[in-house]
Design an enzyme around this catalytic site. Structure first.
Site: not given
Ligand code: GBH
Length: 450
Positions: A83, A127, A172, A298, A300, A353
């Protein structure tokens, strides 16, 4: 390394796609080579204090020059797909004027290289690196940008659409609208809630209209969109915290999923926005609700909502990544199960992601030991397996990221790669997590790997 033991105990469909992911601005460099125009991120990086280490994307991972070796690397890690995103100003410098043949040729070579190595190409059109010239006339706040994006989508569709597996319109849109136009920590660095709401509408509208234009080309590629999503849990069981969690879920998930699949914005979020709600013209909602083939997710971390904003991840007891984000794999299972429950119209879901920033320990043996990342991937892939076991139609899982790269406002200090990049030499070294991922995928599909 020895694979990913927790994940290996789960079942995945035979056609499930295992992949790695990157984005153009974060890896390519070559910011002004061969006719590329500046993007809003090239501009934003020059704003004092915008980027933690005052860095920029001019060089990044030099992927523009190293793409062949990088594709060999991806193949060697057992990935079945790659991707990546296309830099809009590399293929059309101003977003409006002539098409840049050198840029189009670069991405065509890249796709041919992916296919030649027996892998599949998953393309993202936006992106975040909007041509600066379009920002100069209002960017995503200007409805004319919707038309420019549809032209861009069609040009890419015509050039490479017949040889890629998948095209996602946006990555996003919440981040572009909120972090770019309301919070202001990402490009274009604006702080205007009403503008942010209008931007989110234009992003959705441009998605729907681009999908319709790409459909007309009758490409084999599946078409969809990628959203950043988290399950939002109330910090306590009080009515106030529960209401806050519902609103946050509305702003993050329902604001995008309802228009895409139900044809309207969520009323509670519209009420919350009041006069800042976007201007919507006749026909817009029908345009947004184009049938799509997949939603990319995505993931995290989880989201925690408390009415008085008292929740502090540092005291939650969960492990934190180097970004300060909680490690919570169960959140990925909950997210996918709830997404499928609430939006069965979304026929296929991908994790487009997932990964984390962790400290690397370079051993005397030259190996890069990242046990925290290996464990993160292991437990989160297992969480996807748990969602599949509960009936969620998952199409694949993509690690963020292939390489250490330009982590937006964090610059190069935060490393998300399963492959270490020594920026002084551009040497790539697969970390232990990359070898574990490779061994895991090999273990799943022994026949396909040799
Ligand atoms: C992605 O964004 C992107 O698509 C990518 O390019 C980037 O490198 C990757 O993630 C890593 O960051 O501050 O605890 O409330 C993710 C963006 C991450 C935005 C989590 C909102 C909230 C976490 N998001 N964030 S917090």
């Amino acid at each position: 390394p020895g694979g990913l033991p927790t994940a290996a105990a789960r079942q995945f469909p035979a056609d499930f796609v295992w992949a790695v992911a990157t984005s153009a601005f974060q890896i390519e460099g070559a910011a002004d080579r061969d006719g590329k125009g500046p993007s809003i991120w090239d501009t934003f990086c020059r704003q004092p204090g915008a980027i933690a280490d005052n860095s920029h994307g001019d060089i990044a991972c030099e992927h523009y020059d190293r793409w062949e070796a990088d594709l060999d690397l991806i193949q060697s890690l057992g990935a079945q797909a790659y991707r990546f995103s296309i830099s809009w100003p590399r293929v059309r410098a101003t977003g409006d004027g002539p098409w840049n043949e050198a840029g189009l040729a670069f991405y065509e070579k890249l796709v041919d290289g992916i296919n030649a190595r027996g892998m599949k190409a998953y393309v993202t059109l936006n992106h975040w690196d909007l041509p600066q010239a379009l920002q100069d006339i209002g960017g995503w706040g200007n409805r004319a940008t919707v038309d420019r994006f549809v032209e861009y989508a069609e040009a890419i569709g015509r050039r490479i659409g017949h040889k890629v597996a998948s095209i996602a319109t946006h990555n996003e849109p919440w981040v572009v609208a909120q972090l770019g136009h309301e919070v202001g920590i990402f490009a274009p660095g604006l702080k205007d809630r009403r503008l942010a709401a209008q931007v989110s509408h234009h992003l959705l509208l441009s998605h729907g209209r681009a999908v319709r234009r790409l459909r007309a080309l009758e490409l084999p590629a599946s078409l969809g969109i990628v959203l950043n999503l988290s399950p939002i849990y109330p910090a306590t069981d009080t009515p106030e915290d529960r209401a806050k969690a519902r609103l946050e879920d509305g702003k993050l998930r329902r604001w995008y999923m309802d228009p895409l699949f139900k044809g309207h914005y969520p009323q509670d979020v519209l009420d919350h926005l009041g006069d800042d709600a976007p201007q919507v013209e006749d026909g817009d909602m029908a345009d947004i609700q184009q049938p799509i083939d997949f939603v990319g997710v995505n993931y995290y971390s989880r989201g925690m909502a408390s009415a008085d904003n008292s929740f502090d991840s540092k005291t939650s007891g969960l492990p934190l990544t180097a970004m300060g984000w909680e490690v919570y794999p169960q959140g990925l299972t909950d997210l996918l199960v709830w997404l499928h429950r609430d939006y069965p119209e979304a026929k296929r879901l991908y994790v487009t992601e997932n990964g984390g920033a962790f400290p690397d320990v370079v051993g005397a043996d030259g190996r890069v030991h990242d046990a925290d990342r290996t464990s993160y991937l292991d437990t989160h892939i297992a969480a996807v397996g748990d969602a599949i076991a509960q009936g969620v139609p998952m199409g694949g899982y993509m690690v963020w990221s292939l390489l250490d790269n330009f982590e937006w406002a964090s610059g190069y200090e935060k490393r998300f790669g399963i492959v270490h990049v020594d920026y002084a030499t551009q040497k790539r070294t697969p970390k232990d997590s990359a070898l574990a991922f490779r061994d895991f995928v090999r273990g799943l599909k022994p026949a396909a790997q040799d």
